[in-house]
Motif scaffolding. Structure first.
Motif, PDB file in Angstrom:
ATOM      1  N   ARG A  29       0.800  -1.216   0.000  1.00  0.00           N
ATOM      2  CA  ARG A  29       0.000   0.000   0.000  1.00  0.00           C
ATOM      3  C   ARG A  29       0.840   1.277   0.000  1.00  0.00           C
ATOM      4  O   ARG A  29       0.382   2.321   0.469  1.00  0.00           O
ATOM      5  N   LEU A  30       2.077   1.203  -0.503  1.00  0.00           N
ATOM      6  CA  LEU A  30       2.833   2.450  -0.684  1.00  0.00           C
ATOM      7  C   LEU A  30       2.080   3.280  -1.730  1.00  0.00           C
ATOM      8  O   LEU A  30       1.515   2.724  -2.677  1.00  0.00           O
ATOM      9  N   CYS A  31       2.105   4.604  -1.576  1.00  0.00           N
ATOM     10  CA  CYS A  31       1.400   5.462  -2.524  1.00  0.00           C
ATOM     11  C   CYS A  31       2.018   5.319  -3.923  1.00  0.00           C
ATOM     12  O   CYS A  31       3.194   4.991  -4.060  1.00  0.00           O
ATOM     13  N   ALA A  32       1.216   5.677  -4.920  1.00  0.00           N
ATOM     14  CA  ALA A  32       1.750   5.730  -6.276  1.00  0.00           C
ATOM     15  C   ALA A  32       2.881   6.753  -6.284  1.00  0.00           C
ATOM     16  O   ALA A  32       2.742   7.836  -5.717  1.00  0.00           O
ATOM     17  N   GLY A  33       3.996   6.400  -6.871  1.00  0.00           N
ATOM     18  CA  GLY A  33       5.108   7.329  -6.976  1.00  0.00           C
ATOM     19  C   GLY A  33       5.974   7.414  -5.735  1.00  0.00           C
ATOM     20  O   GLY A  33       6.843   8.276  -5.637  1.00  0.00           O
ATOM     21  N   CYS A  34       5.770   6.522  -4.788  1.00  0.00           N
ATOM     22  CA  CYS A  34       6.579   6.539  -3.564  1.00  0.00           C
ATOM     23  C   CYS A  34       8.011   6.095  -3.869  1.00  0.00           C
ATOM     24  O   CYS A  34       8.232   5.040  -4.467  1.00  0.00           O
ATOM     25  N   GLY A  35       8.963   6.892  -3.432  1.00  0.00           N
ATOM     26  CA  GLY A  35      10.363   6.570  -3.692  1.00  0.00           C
ATOM     27  C   GLY A  35      10.836   5.333  -2.941  1.00  0.00           C
ATOM     28  O   GLY A  35      11.739   4.622  -3.388  1.00  0.00           O
ATOM     29  N   GLY A  58       7.282   2.954  10.302  1.00  0.00           N
ATOM     30  CA  GLY A  58       7.189   4.032   9.324  1.00  0.00           C
ATOM     31  C   GLY A  58       6.392   3.560   8.125  1.00  0.00           C
ATOM     32  O   GLY A  58       5.823   2.463   8.132  1.00  0.00           O
ATOM     33  N   CYS A  59       6.360   4.384   7.098  1.00  0.00           N
ATOM     34  CA  CYS A  59       5.553   4.066   5.918  1.00  0.00           C
ATOM     35  C   CYS A  59       5.839   2.680   5.350  1.00  0.00           C
ATOM     36  O   CYS A  59       4.914   1.943   5.024  1.00  0.00           O
ATOM     37  N   VAL A  60       7.108   2.333   5.224  1.00  0.00           N
ATOM     38  CA  VAL A  60       7.426   1.053   4.568  1.00  0.00           C
ATOM     39  C   VAL A  60       6.858  -0.110   5.373  1.00  0.00           C
ATOM     40  O   VAL A  60       6.240  -1.023   4.828  1.00  0.00           O
ATOM     41  N   ASP A 149      14.957   8.735   2.954  1.00  0.00           N
ATOM     42  CA  ASP A 149      14.704  10.074   3.475  1.00  0.00           C
ATOM     43  C   ASP A 149      13.603  10.761   2.686  1.00  0.00           C
ATOM     44  O   ASP A 149      13.836  11.323   1.618  1.00  0.00           O
ATOM     45  N   ASN A 150      12.393  10.707   3.218  1.00  0.00           N
ATOM     46  CA  ASN A 150      11.292  11.456   2.606  1.00  0.00           C
ATOM     47  C   ASN A 150      11.038  12.749   3.366  1.00  0.00           C
ATOM     48  O   ASN A 150      10.021  13.409   3.193  1.00  0.00           O
ATOM     49  N   GLU A 151      11.969  13.069   4.226  1.00  0.00           N
ATOM     50  CA  GLU A 151      12.067  14.388   4.849  1.00  0.00           C
ATOM     51  C   GLU A 151      10.901  14.799   5.732  1.00  0.00           C
ATOM     52  O   GLU A 151      10.631  15.979   5.896  1.00  0.00           O
ATOM     53  N   TYR A 153       7.927  12.878   8.950  1.00  0.00           N
ATOM     54  CA  TYR A 153       7.225  11.693   9.474  1.00  0.00           C
ATOM     55  C   TYR A 153       5.977  11.520   8.617  1.00  0.00           C
ATOM     56  O   TYR A 153       4.944  12.119   8.882  1.00  0.00           O
ATOM     57  N   MET A 154       6.090  10.700   7.604  1.00  0.00           N
ATOM     58  CA  MET A 154       4.973  10.597   6.672  1.00  0.00           C
ATOM     59  C   MET A 154       3.874   9.690   7.200  1.00  0.00           C
ATOM     60  O   MET A 154       2.697   9.974   7.066  1.00  0.00           O
ATOM     61  N   ASN A 155       4.298   8.602   7.812  1.00  0.00           N
ATOM     62  CA  ASN A 155       3.339   7.617   8.279  1.00  0.00           C
ATOM     63  C   ASN A 155       2.316   8.210   9.246  1.00  0.00           C
ATOM     64  O   ASN A 155       1.159   7.810   9.276  1.00  0.00           O
ATOM     65  N   THR A 233      11.504  10.428  -2.761  1.00  0.00           N
ATOM     66  CA  THR A 233      10.382  11.332  -3.054  1.00  0.00           C
ATOM     67  C   THR A 233       9.094  10.798  -2.429  1.00  0.00           C
ATOM     68  O   THR A 233       8.830   9.596  -2.467  1.00  0.00           O
ATOM     69  N   CYS A 234       8.318  11.701  -1.885  1.00  0.00           N
ATOM     70  CA  CYS A 234       7.049  11.329  -1.254  1.00  0.00           C
ATOM     71  C   CYS A 234       5.950  12.222  -1.809  1.00  0.00           C
ATOM     72  O   CYS A 234       5.716  13.322  -1.321  1.00  0.00           O
ATOM     73  N   PRO A 235       5.261  11.773  -2.863  1.00  0.00           N
ATOM     74  CA  PRO A 235       4.244  12.620  -3.486  1.00  0.00           C
ATOM     75  C   PRO A 235       3.215  13.125  -2.484  1.00  0.00           C
ATOM     76  O   PRO A 235       2.822  14.291  -2.527  1.00  0.00           O
ATOM     77  N   LEU A 236       2.804  12.259  -1.584  1.00  0.00           N
ATOM     78  CA  LEU A 236       1.756  12.651  -0.649  1.00  0.00           C
ATOM     79  C   LEU A 236       2.225  13.778   0.270  1.00  0.00           C
ATOM     80  O   LEU A 236       1.528  14.766   0.481  1.00  0.00           O
ATOM     81  N   GLY A 237       3.413  13.613   0.815  1.00  0.00           N
ATOM     82  CA  GLY A 237       3.896  14.571   1.803  1.00  0.00           C
ATOM     83  C   GLY A 237       4.511  15.823   1.178  1.00  0.00           C
ATOM     84  O   GLY A 237       4.610  16.856   1.836  1.00  0.00           O
TER      85      GLY A 237
END
Ligand SMILES: Cc1ncc(C[n+]2csc(CCOP(=O)(O)OP(=O)(O)O)c2C)c(N)n1
Ligand code: SF4
Ligand SMILES: [Mg+2]
Lengths: 329, 412
Positions: A29-35, A58-60, A149-151, A153-155, A233-237
Motif C-alpha cells: 500500500r505504498l502510494c503511487a510514486g513513492c520513492g 514508518g511508511c514502509v 529520506d522522505n524528509e 514523518y509521513m506515516n 520522493t514522497c508525493p503525498l507529503g
C-alpha cells in the motif's frame, strides 16, 4: 575496506534477478510514486547474499504488512520505531555466533549465510533512532543501514523531522502568518554517520539506478557497518505529482540539493552527475527548479517570501562547497 | 526449598549477581546484550570477564542503552540464538516499550532484574517498583529469595522461556541478594548444559505459503517469515487473547521444568508458584515476595514458640499469577497480611495486595486482607516490625480494623 572490483550492473541482468528475487510483492500500500518502493527493490537487486531485513516503524513497515498479509518474500522483522539498528545488531551477533559453531550445518532448512539490512525513515534515523544507530556503528556490527529520506514523518501524517528541509510545509511546521514552514535546516546526517569512522557511507538517488546499485553493493561488501542515505520522493507529503517522482530525484542531484557521493574509509568521492557538476559548475541548476515541483515549498514563491528561496540556495551552495573541498575539487 | 538429595555440586561463595552470571555462563547462551546499572552491574562485569578470558563462546553486545539491550536480545532470539539480558529500575523502565513487544511476539528472551527502586528520587536500593511496574507486560515473572535461587531460577528460565515461547524475568533483590555473599551450590557445567540443551527452534506450519512443511520459526532466508507486521482491529484482539492463553499454558511448563531441575540439583521449590510455611493451622498469614520472606519465616518460628499460630507464604511466580493456589491456600485463613514492596499510586494498595484480594473475592471464605507496604527505596524491615504486623493481624482477627493499607517502617 570495500571490495575494489567495481560492479557494473547490466539492465538485462537486473531484470532477470528482479524476476527471481523480488523482495516485495505487488499489492503493498505504498502510494503511487513513492520513492521507498524503488529503494527497496534496488537494495535487493544489489544483494549477492540472501538478506535478513530489519525495518523501523514508518511508511514502509505499515504499507508492506497488515496481518495476515505481508508483501515480503524475504525474512523481515519489525520491532519498533527507534531501535531497528539495535535489532540489527542482535541479528548480526546471533548470525555470527551460530555460524561460528556451525549450529545449523545439519539442518537443511536453515540458511545462516546472509547479510543484515536495516531500513529506517528519516524520523527513525535523524531523530528517535540516532542513538541506536550510533551504538551499532561504534560496535562495528556488519549491517547495512539504509535511510530512506522522505524528509518528514509521513506515516503519522507529515510532521517535521530533523531531516525536513528549510522552508518546507509540514503539519508541525505549517505556513502560518508569522512562521512559514520549517525555520531550520536539515541535520547533517551523513557527517554524523561518517564521523563514526565506518568503512562505507554514500548518498543515493534512486533515479540514478546504476550509481545506486553499485553503492548498495559496496555497502553490503563493506567490512563493517555501512550507511546509505537514500533520497526518497514522497508525493503525498511533498505535494508533488506521482509521475514527477523520478524527475524530482534527478533535480535534487542536479541542483546539488542532494549531491551524490561516497565516503570510503573516510575518503570522499563524488559520483554520478555530481562529478560533472563539480567539473562544470554551469551545470548546477538553481534550486527553484527543484522546489517548484513540490507543494510543500509553494509559499516560498510568493514575492514576500522570495528570501526563503535565496536562503535555501545559500545553504545548498555552502554545503556543496564544503563537499567539493572534501572531495578534492 | 526442599533439598531432596545431594548430587556432586561445588560450593562457591557468590553474591546474587555472580550467581546469575555463573548460571548464564553454564546455560549455552549465544548472545548477551546488556547495559550496566547498579545493582545489576556485577552480572555484566562477570560476563565480560568470562568472555574476555575465553571461558564462554558467546557474543556479548555492550549496547549503548537498555532500550537497545532488549531490542538486540529480541533480534538475536529471532535469528535463532539463546539471548539473555539483565537490568534494574531505570533500565527496566527504559525497556518498557520493548518489554511488551518481546512478549507479544512470543520471543523467549531471559532477563534478570535486580530489583531496585524507581526514580525519582534516584535511589539505588531495593524495592519492587521496577518489576511490579512491568507486571502487565506479558513476561513470566519469578522472584528469587536468595543467591542460590537466583542461580537456579536463571537456569530454569531458559527452559521455561523456550518451551512456553514467552520471555521470562527472574528477579533478585538489589544489594540484599545481588551484593551479599552466600554459599551457592553450583552444578557441574555439563549437567547444566544437558539440562538446558542448545536452543531449539520451534517449527510451525504456514500452509498457505509452505504447505505441510514444518518450518523453523526464525529469521531464515530458506523459509522467510515476516515478524512484527501491522495488526489492526481485525486480528489484534485475538492475538492478545492468544497471548493471555500462552501465559496460562506456561503454568504446567513452569512446574515441569522445576520438577526436572529438582532431579538434577536436589533443590525443589515445591509447590513452585508459592511456598507456604507453617500455614496448615495458622490463624494469620503474611504473604510476600523475595528475600524478606526468609526473615518473615524466622519471625514465624519465634512467634510460634510464644504459642501464636502464624504462618507465611512466599510467592515465587507472580506472572502467571497463581490465583487458584492462593484461593486454596488461604481458604482456611481468616486474616491475611500482604507485604508489598512497591506502590500503585492512587490504587487501593500495592500490586500484590490487589492481586491477592481480587483472587479471594471469588472464594467462598473471604479472609480479611491487609496490605503492609514496606521497604521502599531499600528501607530496612527489621524483625520487630514483622512481629508488629503479625500481632496486628492477630488482633484484627478478633476485631477487624481500618485502614486496610498500612506502611511498615515509615516515619509518621
Ligand atoms: C516511540 C514511538 N514514537 C512515535 C511513534 C509514532 N510514529 C510512527 S511512524 C512515525 C514517523 C515515521 O517517520 P519516518 O521514520 O520518517 O518514516 P516515514 O513514515 O516517513 O516513512 C511516528 C512518529 C512510534 N511508532 N513510536
Ligand atoms: S506517504 Fe510518502 S513515503 Fe509514505 S507511502 Fe506515501 S509516498 Fe511513500
Ligand atoms: Mg519520513
Amino acid at each position: 575496506m570495500v571490495a575494489k572490483a567495481v560492479w557494473r550492473p547490466d539492465i538485462k541482468e537486473l531484470a532477470r534477478i528482479e524476476g527471481q528475487k523480488r523482495p516485495v510483492e505487488s499489492g503493498h500500500r505504498l502510494c503511487a510514486g513513492c520513492g521507498a518502493g524503488i529503494i527497496i527493490r534496488q537494495i535487493a537487486m544489489a544483494a549477492r547474499k540472501p538478506l535478513v531485513w530489519i525495518n523501523a516503524t514508518g511508511c514502509v513497515e505499515v504499507a508492506t504488512t497488515i496481518f495476515p498479509y505481508t508483501s515480503w518474500n524475504i525474512p523481515w522483522a519489525h520491532n519498533a520505531f527507534e531501535n531497528a539498528a539495535a535489532v540489527g545488531s542482535g541479528v548480526e551477533a546471533a548470525r555470527k555466533k551460530l555460524a561460528r559453531v556451525n549450529r545449523f550445518d545439519v539442518d537443511p532448512d536453515v540458511e545462516l549465510d546472509y547479510d543484515v539490512i536495516v531500513l529506517g525513515g528519516d524520523g527513525g534515523t535523524y531523530d528517535i533512532g540516532l542513538q541506536a544507530i550510533s551504538g551499532a556503528f561504534e560496535r562495528r556490527h556488519k549491517i547495512m543501514y539504509v535511510l530512506y529520506d522522505n524528509e518528514a514523518y509521513m506515516n503519522t501524517g507529515i510532521q517535521r523531522s530533523g531531516g525536513t528541509p528549510f522552508g518546507a510545509r509540514t503539519t508541525t511546521t505549517p505556513v502560518g502568518k508569522v512562521i512559514k514552514g520549517k525555520p531550520l535546516f536539515k541535520k547533517p546526517i551523513m557527517d554524523i554517520m561518517v564521523a563514526h569512522g565506518i568503512p562505507y557511507a554514500a548518498t543515493v538517488s534512486p533515479a540514478y539506478w546504476n550509481d545506486a546499485l553499485v553503492k548498495f553493493r559496496k555497502g553490503f561488501e563493506a567490512e563493517g557497518p555501512a550507511f546509505i542515505h537514500a533520497f526518497s520522493t514522497c508525493p503525498l507529503g511533498w505535494g508533488s505529482a506521482p509521475e514527477d517522482t523520478v524527475k524530482i530525484m534527478k533535480l535534487a542531484v542536479e541542483t546539488c540539493v542532494f549531491p551524490l557521493y561516497e565516503v570510503v574509509d573516510g575518503e570522499y568521492r563524488l559520483t554520478g552527475p555530481s562529478v560533472s557538476i563539480a567539473k562544470n559548475p554551469d551545470r548546477k541548476k538553481p534550486v527553484e527548479e527543484y522546489l517548484k515541483l513540490q507543494g510543500r515549498f509553494r509559499h516560498m514563491f510568493k514575492p514576500e517570501n522570495k528570501w526563503m528561496i535565496e536562503k535555501f540556495q545559500e545553504w545548498v551552495d555552502r554545503q556543496w562547497e564544503t563537499l567539493l573541498k572534501r572531495a578534492g575539487y | 526449598m526442599v533439598v531432596q538429595k545431594s548430587v556432586s555440586q561445588t560450593m562457591m561463595a557468590l553474591n546474587g549477581d555472580e550467581a546469575v552470571a555463573w548460571a548464564v555462563k553454564q546455560s549455552n547462551v549465544d548472545v548477551v546484550a546488556a547495559y550496566p546499572i547498579t545493582p545489576q552491574t556485577i552480572i555484566v562485569e562477570r560476563i565480560s570477564e568470562f568472555v574476555h578470558n575465553g571461558e564462554v563462546d558467546m557474543e556479548f553486545i555492550r549496547v549503548e542503552s537498555e532500550h537497545s539491550a532488549l531490542s538486540a536480545s529480541w533480534g538475536a532470539a529471532l535469528a535463532g540464538a539463546r539471548a539473555f539480558t539483565a537490568t534494574a529500575a531505570n533500565g527496566l523502565a527504559l525497556m518498557w516499550e520493548i518489554l511488551y513487544i518481546t512478549a507479544s511476539t512470543r520471543t523467549p528472551v531471559v532477563m534478570a532484574v535486580v530489583n531496585r527502586a524507581l526514580s525519582a528520587p534516584i535511589n539505588i536500593h531495593n524495592d519492587h517498583s521496577d518489576s511490579m511496574g512491568a507486571r502487565d507486560s506479558g513476561w513470566i515473572q519469578i522472584y528469587s529469595e536468595d543467591a542460590q535461587e537466583a542461580y537456579d531460577n536463571t537456569i530454569m528460565a531458559f527452559r521455561i522461556a523456550e518451551e512456553a515461547m514467552l520471555p521470562v524475568m527472574i528477579t533478585l533483590d538489589g544489594f540484599t541478594i545481588s551484593h551479599t555473599l552466600q554459599n551457592v551450590s553450583v552444578l557441574p557445567d555439563e549437567v547444566v548444559s544437558n539440562f538446558v540443551g542448545i536452543r531449539k527452534i520451534p517449527r510451525i506450519k504456514l500452509p498457505h505459503i509452505y504447505g505441510e512443511k514444518e518450518i523453523p520459526l526464525m529469521l531464515n532466508p530458506k523459509y522467510p517469515i515476516s515478524f512484527g507486521p501491522l495488526d489492526l482491529f481485525d486480528y489484534y484482539f485475538e492475538h492478545k487473547v492468544q497471548q493471555n492463553e500462552a501465559m496460562k499454558a506456561s503454568v504446567p511448563i513452569i512446574e515441569k521444568v522445576h520438577r526436572e531441575f529438582a532431579e538434577i540439583s536436589g533443590r525443589s521449590y515445591e509447590p513452585v508458584h508459592m511456598i507456604p510455611y507453617k500455614t496448615e493451622d495458622a490463624d494469620v498469614v503474611l504473604l510476600g515476595l523475595s528475600s524478606t520472606m526468609s526473615v518473615v519465616r524466622k519471625v514465624v518460628d519465634e512467634l510460634r514458640s510464644e504459642g501464636k499460630r502464624v504462618g507465611a507464604i512466599r510467592l515465587r511466580v507472580f506472572r502467571p499469577f497463581p490465583a487458584d493456589m492462593i484461593r486454596k491456600e488461604l481458604s482456611k485463613i481468616s486474616t491475611v497480611g500482604i507485604l508489598d514492596r512497591s506502590l500503585s499510586f492512587g490504587a487501593e494498595g500495592g500490586p500484590v495486595f490487589m492481586e491477592v484480594r481480587s483472587a479471594l473475592y471469588s472464594s467462598s471464605s473471604k479472609p480479611t486482607v491487609y496490605d503492609y507496604v514496606y521497604g521502599l527505596g531499600g528501607r530496612d524491615l527489621p524483625p520487630k516490625l514483622i512481629k508488629k504486623a503479625f500481632n496486628e493481624l492477630l488482633e484484627a482477627r478478633e476485631e477487624p480494623e481500618k485502614p486496610v493499607i498500612k506502611y511498615l517502617g515509615v516515619r509518621e
